[in-house]
Design an enzyme around this catalytic site. Structure first.
Site, PDB file in Angstrom:
ATOM      1  N   SER A 126       0.760  -1.218  -0.046  1.00 14.32           N
ATOM      2  CA  SER A 126      -0.047  -0.233   0.128  1.00 14.32           C
ATOM      3  C   SER A 126       0.894   1.207  -0.267  1.00 14.32           C
ATOM      4  O   SER A 126       0.492   2.372  -0.537  1.00 14.32           O
ATOM      5  CB  SER A 126      -0.835   0.086   0.986  1.00 14.32           C
ATOM      6  OG  SER A 126      -0.235  -0.292   2.370  1.00 14.32           O
ATOM      7  N   HIS A 177       0.555   4.756   4.184  1.00 19.91           N
ATOM      8  CA  HIS A 177      -0.486   5.384   3.081  1.00 19.91           C
ATOM      9  C   HIS A 177       0.005   6.966   3.046  1.00 19.91           C
ATOM     10  O   HIS A 177       0.162   7.472   1.793  1.00 19.91           O
ATOM     11  CB  HIS A 177      -1.859   5.137   3.550  1.00 19.91           C
ATOM     12  CG  HIS A 177      -2.391   3.852   3.302  1.00 19.91           C
ATOM     13  ND1 HIS A 177      -3.683   3.634   3.197  1.00 19.91           N
ATOM     14  CD2 HIS A 177      -1.849   2.660   3.178  1.00 19.91           C
ATOM     15  CE1 HIS A 177      -4.028   2.400   2.951  1.00 19.91           C
ATOM     16  NE2 HIS A 177      -2.854   1.738   3.108  1.00 19.91           N
TER      17      HIS A 177
END
Length: 240
Positions: A126, A177
């Protein structure tokens, strides 16, 4: 730009690095599903365990980028890679794309090490995927000749949804993230130069003589955008 019109064989030929990374995702996930104690021990030596990094196990800054815990985790990451990475591989070419992708993933994992406690452990691509959003965001505002308005709106929509969804699941590595995206944005000027005009390029699929221009918006584009949004939502509910 984010609509896949290639056949499977054409995709492998046009985007070899994205294809290799996707294969690594799948093969490693399958390998670590084997109920063999030695394999499970190996997995524990490759995840992003902060205490291990503190003890000099610096490979843990890289290996988590390719590891996934469950099928949904692996699936959504790999599909996101297939949707969003090919355009960047096309722009940067193989070597620069590889360096960029790994760099954003490493920066995301390094930030996780710096901001999370020593007992924190994580895996997943991610951070690197958010790095893709970061470089596209840079292109939207500072390389406007390389991305048209329609694709700019797609990027901004995906990023906003992604950042919102990041805070909806306690299992998500929020630090990865955020800093993956920041890393992609900050590194972008080193990779995206002020030359060329990507908007006006036309792509040809080896399997077809039909022209595809990223300036055109068709029902197929809308379907892919909706599909991409669903993938993003699923990704941010499942990624760690």
């Amino acid at each position: 730009m984010f609509v896949r019109t290639e056949s499977f064989g054409s995709f492998l030929k046009l985007y070899p690095i994205v294809s290799i990374i996707g294969c690594i995702h799948i093969l490693l996930w399958l390998f670590f599903q084997l109920p063999i104690p030695a394999i499970q021990i190996l997995f524990s030596l490759l995840d992003g365990y902060n205490a291990g990094i503190a003890n000099g196990e610096f490979w843990r800054l890289i290996t988590p980028i390719f590891l996934h815990i469950g099928f949904g985790h692996m699936f959504f990451n790999t599909i996101s890679l297939i949707l969003f990475a090919p355009a960047l591989e096309k722009i940067l070419k193989k070597l620069k794309f590889t360096v960029f992708y790994l760099s954003t993933g490493i920066l995301a994992n390094l930030a996780t090490y710096l901001f999370e406690p020593l007992n924190y452990s994580h895996i997943g691509a991610s951070g690197a995927i958010f790095g893709l959003f970061g470089v596209y965001l840079f292109m939207v505002y500072f390389r406007r000749g390389m991305i048209d308005q329609a694709n700019s709106q797609i990027i901004l929509s995906m990023l906003v949804i992604g950042l919102i969804m990041t805070f909806f699941n306690s299992n998500i590595n929020i630090i990865a993230h955020i800093f993956g995206c920041i890393g992609g944005f900050v590194l972008a000027p080193l990779f995206i130069k002020k030359k060329g005009n990507f908007v006006h390029q036309t792509y040809y699929s080896p399997s077809s003589t039909a022209r595809f221009s990223i300036k055109k918006i068709s029902p197929k584009h809308i379907i892919w955008v909706i599909f991409g949004l669903l993938i993003v939502i699923g990704m941010f509910f499942r990624l760690s």
